[in-house]
Write a protein that holds these residues in place. Structure first.
Motif, PDB file in Angstrom:
ATOM      1  N   UNK A 106       0.824  -1.223   0.000  1.00  0.00           N
ATOM      2  CA  UNK A 106       0.000   0.000   0.000  1.00  0.00           C
ATOM      3  C   UNK A 106       0.845   1.255   0.000  1.00  0.00           C
ATOM      4  N   UNK A 107       2.095   1.157   0.434  1.00  0.00           N
ATOM      5  CA  UNK A 107       2.984   2.324   0.490  1.00  0.00           C
ATOM      6  C   UNK A 107       4.017   2.301  -0.632  1.00  0.00           C
ATOM      7  N   UNK A 108       3.699   1.585  -1.708  1.00  0.00           N
ATOM      8  CA  UNK A 108       4.575   1.568  -2.882  1.00  0.00           C
ATOM      9  C   UNK A 108       3.744   1.950  -4.108  1.00  0.00           C
ATOM     10  N   UNK A 109       4.335   2.690  -5.048  1.00  0.00           N
ATOM     11  CA  UNK A 109       3.536   3.317  -6.108  1.00  0.00           C
ATOM     12  C   UNK A 109       3.240   2.422  -7.302  1.00  0.00           C
ATOM     13  N   UNK A 110       2.707   1.233  -7.027  1.00  0.00           N
ATOM     14  CA  UNK A 110       2.303   0.338  -8.108  1.00  0.00           C
ATOM     15  C   UNK A 110       0.811   0.046  -7.924  1.00  0.00           C
ATOM     16  N   UNK A 111       0.079   0.146  -9.011  1.00  0.00           N
ATOM     17  CA  UNK A 111      -1.368  -0.011  -8.922  1.00  0.00           C
ATOM     18  C   UNK A 111      -1.773  -1.472  -8.889  1.00  0.00           C
ATOM     19  N   UNK A 112      -1.188  -2.264  -9.802  1.00  0.00           N
ATOM     20  CA  UNK A 112      -1.556  -3.676  -9.868  1.00  0.00           C
ATOM     21  C   UNK A 112      -0.392  -4.554  -9.433  1.00  0.00           C
ATOM     22  N   UNK A 113      -0.655  -5.427  -8.489  1.00  0.00           N
ATOM     23  CA  UNK A 113       0.389  -6.314  -7.985  1.00  0.00           C
ATOM     24  C   UNK A 113       0.911  -7.246  -9.086  1.00  0.00           C
ATOM     25  N   UNK A 114       0.178  -7.361 -10.181  1.00  0.00           N
ATOM     26  CA  UNK A 114       0.624  -8.196 -11.298  1.00  0.00           C
ATOM     27  C   UNK A 114       1.863  -7.609 -11.977  1.00  0.00           C
ATOM     28  N   UNK A 115       2.113  -6.318 -11.745  1.00  0.00           N
ATOM     29  CA  UNK A 115       3.264  -5.679 -12.399  1.00  0.00           C
ATOM     30  C   UNK A 115       4.545  -5.742 -11.578  1.00  0.00           C
ATOM     31  N   UNK A 116       4.433  -6.275 -10.378  1.00  0.00           N
ATOM     32  CA  UNK A 116       5.602  -6.293  -9.496  1.00  0.00           C
ATOM     33  C   UNK A 116       6.720  -7.168 -10.061  1.00  0.00           C
ATOM     34  N   UNK A 117       7.933  -6.619 -10.039  1.00  0.00           N
ATOM     35  CA  UNK A 117       9.117  -7.373 -10.447  1.00  0.00           C
ATOM     36  C   UNK A 117       9.912  -7.669  -9.174  1.00  0.00           C
ATOM     37  N   UNK A 118       9.853  -8.895  -8.747  1.00  0.00           N
ATOM     38  CA  UNK A 118      10.474  -9.240  -7.464  1.00  0.00           C
ATOM     39  C   UNK A 118      11.501 -10.349  -7.617  1.00  0.00           C
ATOM     40  N   UNK A 119      12.631 -10.149  -7.000  1.00  0.00           N
ATOM     41  CA  UNK A 119      13.681 -11.176  -6.981  1.00  0.00           C
ATOM     42  C   UNK A 119      14.027 -11.574  -5.545  1.00  0.00           C
ATOM     43  N   UNK A 120      13.172 -11.171  -4.601  1.00  0.00           N
ATOM     44  CA  UNK A 120      13.433 -11.535  -3.204  1.00  0.00           C
ATOM     45  C   UNK A 120      14.130 -10.438  -2.414  1.00  0.00           C
ATOM     46  N   UNK A 121      13.700  -9.180  -2.622  1.00  0.00           N
ATOM     47  CA  UNK A 121      14.362  -8.024  -2.016  1.00  0.00           C
ATOM     48  C   UNK A 121      13.661  -7.617  -0.720  1.00  0.00           C
ATOM     49  N   UNK A 122      14.464  -7.134   0.193  1.00  0.00           N
ATOM     50  CA  UNK A 122      13.923  -6.612   1.448  1.00  0.00           C
ATOM     51  C   UNK A 122      13.707  -7.671   2.508  1.00  0.00           C
ATOM     52  N   UNK A 123      13.130  -7.218   3.637  1.00  0.00           N
ATOM     53  CA  UNK A 123      12.995  -8.038   4.837  1.00  0.00           C
ATOM     54  C   UNK A 123      14.347  -8.681   5.187  1.00  0.00           C
ATOM     55  N   UNK A 124      15.383  -7.858   5.133  1.00  0.00           N
ATOM     56  CA  UNK A 124      16.743  -8.308   5.450  1.00  0.00           C
ATOM     57  C   UNK A 124      16.917  -8.412   6.964  1.00  0.00           C
TER      58      UNK A 124
END
Lengths: 401, 401
Positions: B59-77
């Protein structure tokens, strides 16, 4: 006691012990848990609010007091769907387990977080390991954090950056004119005199248990339904053995749905004892000469329990496949273009997977998980410099005096 | 629409836009969210069952549709308590946020997971970045996974292994005879003709938002109570700015308990515009000559919005501190012996922290978080080889023709 040891061959039980993982019958001992007791607290529900490291499975790790845990943030690594590659292939789903995102940039962190925690619980002050690279740097980091002295022995042609990493973590780093088992002999020979706790593959109860968490995580991350195939680059094999143990434990705990995966070992041509023994049958025969593969984690001519590796592959309905250096290079480039930095071992998993596709060993309904064990970068060609090179323990002692 | 843009200086609001992050007044635009709407779904409770990546804060990231997310396993370090070092120091608690455990081995993964997701949502096909290293390799990986063409421009003295990493991920990699802002000028000059989407620092809305998640995570990992001090190695400053925005948003959402942290910027002597401007006061003046610091992420003589960095430091009651190359070397060795592989930037944070202890700027009641942004290994001295070196866009075009 929540855990003890059991022989994988004759089934004999023994109390938990820090050293001596060989049974009288020749089989390998592994840690056995009181699963009835474990199941009372380790549930799908309880896991939801736990730490996001491998220690979320504390009941299935051989440490009595959580105060002894040595943690640097290992485990709970991302499982990434390889959409860009999957779309072009005749199978249902393809993932990569990104083990390079562990501390020290490799899957070896899991084993040493467990091994050093166990060692700390038993008052150990000095640890030693023989390794092709990543196990040494992982040991160095965990021992450093725990305030233990670490002694690491690496083949002299090991990746230079990984040797440098061992020194960065403050380990006494020594190169060996020989293979990983020659390095192991030095520790064996000097262990008593130096007071070294040997944390080599299957020498103590922690490492295989730590690596087991790869299997526990995979199950949980996939909603307690395992993939149909796991492709795993294999050297000493404790990761493979550990994962298989994990699946058995989860099954007995009633946490798993569906079938167990077919386990696949990948090795590089030029040092492929697992492939050779799978094809040959009969008792496991190590490789004693003619090793020509590259110095990676897969180059283990004499795995400490090859028999057990082959048994897991057979039991699971899996297989073993050898790939060429050229295939590994291409695989690394291909994974790179999809955004994944893969070690030669991780790239070998992808190359082996492609071979299985070619052979029609994989089915269109298969869901496959590849393990990427480390970063490509750690293997950048470079000479380990200003480090002693020895052949025997006596030589090491002389050089140190 | 759940989000738009707002100017940090004059407060003017604008609809969300992929490019043009400068307001007419000269201030920098940042993403603003409908926090009332966000607060309906982003709660402490809902977070408990979410993905363990930075996208848990969708909700605090500027993407409208979660289908567009490009994720490689970033964050929650991992956030690791530095017990071995903490015990010897006059303060309450010391942690390190292990950003090197992100994909591509650096904190930059967060910014590019967000930036490439936003870009994909808007149909972008070609992306370009100027970078001192880690931003380039992160862009290369995410663009590779998303199937976009990536063009990266690095100062010619950048770490050779990181340049090689960019090529591994399939980016068109070019070295520049100059600093990071000179590399930025090439993209500026060629952007329209080449159809490049410029993802340089503060050039588009994704990166600062992605980095913001470091702040969101810190809050959640510490039970919604922030530390008293955050020590952050600073170059372009979007991490620092992003985290501060995160804290403001969490505060307005009513999720934070207690005070905001004092923010500390660390830079290396020889390129310390943030320290100079903190000391001098008045409008921000970039450095235009005499840069002599090492090629790391902190070497940004002309930060895109230095004013904003200084404002955050002041508002928070923080400070800025410069450290020498020798202090960085010692810090890297000291962190190493405690089991942490730190980049020069992460080591600088530790060195800056030691300076603040010496100056009695830190209090015995302080709880401090250091950011380790990358692995030591990525900075192993090595020449980037067989890559073109250019000075201008025209030269780049000629070389390519």
């Amino acid at each position: 006691m929540r855990f003890g040891l059991v022989c994988g061959t004759c089934g004999k039980q023994k109390p938990f012990d820090l050293q001596g993982m060989k049974c009288g019958c020749g089989g390998t001992l592994s840690v056995e848990y009181d699963l009835e007791r474990v199941g009372r607290t380790l549930t799908k529900e309880s896991l939801q609010s736990r730490v996001t490291s491998m220690w979320r499975y504390e009941e299935l790790l051989p440490v009595t007091s959580m105060a002894h845990i040595v943690t640097l943030g290992e485990g709970w690594t991302p499982l990434i769907r390889l959409y860009p590659l999957e779309r072009q292939l005749p199978l249902r789903k393809l993932w990569v387990k990104r083990e390079e995102q562990n501390p020290t940039g490799s899957f070896k962190a899991r084993g040493f977080s467990a091994a050093i925690s166990v060692a700390r619980e038993h008052g150990v002050r000095k640890v030693a390991v023989n390794s092709n690279g990543n196990a040494a740097s992982a040991l160095a980091a965990y021992a450093g954090y725990a305030g233990m002295e670490a002694y690491v022995f690496l083949p002299k042609d090991c990746p230079g950056l990984i040797a440098a990493e061992c020194s960065l973590y403050g380990a006494f780093t020594c190169l060996v004119d020989g293979f990983i088992h020659d390095a192991g002999r030095i520790i064996q020979d000097g262990g008593r005199e130096q007071g070294w706790h040997h944390v080599g593959t299957l020498k103590e109860p922690g490492r295989a248990e730590g690596k087991k968490t790869m299997g526990l995580e995979l199950a949980e991350q996939l909603g307690w339904k395992l993939p149909s195939v796991i492709v795993y680059p294999t050297g000493g094999g404790s990761g493979l053995i550990g994962m298989w143990n994990a699946f058995m434990q989860l099954k007995r705990l009633g946490l798993l749905m569906g079938d167990l995966p077919r386990m696949v070992s990948v090795q590089e041509q030029g040092c492929q004892p697992v492939i050779d023994n799978m094809e040959r049958g009969g008792p496991f025969v190590p490789i004693t000469s003619g090793v020509s593969s590259n110095p990676t984690g897969m180059r283990v001519p004499e795995p400490p329990d090859g028999e057990l590796i082959v048994r897991v592959l057979r039991e699971s309905g899996g297989t073993a496949v050898a790939v060429s250096p050229e295939e590994i290079r291409c695989a690394q480039a291909e994974m790179g273009k999809s955004g994944i930095s893969s070690s030669p071992e991780g790239a070998a998993a992808w190359a082996g997977f492609l071979r299985l596709l070619d052979r029609n060993w994989l089915r269109p309904s298969d869901e496959v998980v590849l393990f990427n064990t480390s970063h490509a970068m750690k293997y950048t060609p470079s000479q380990p410099d200003r480090l002693p090179v020895v052949k025997t323990y006596e030589e090491w002692k002389r050089r140190r005096a």
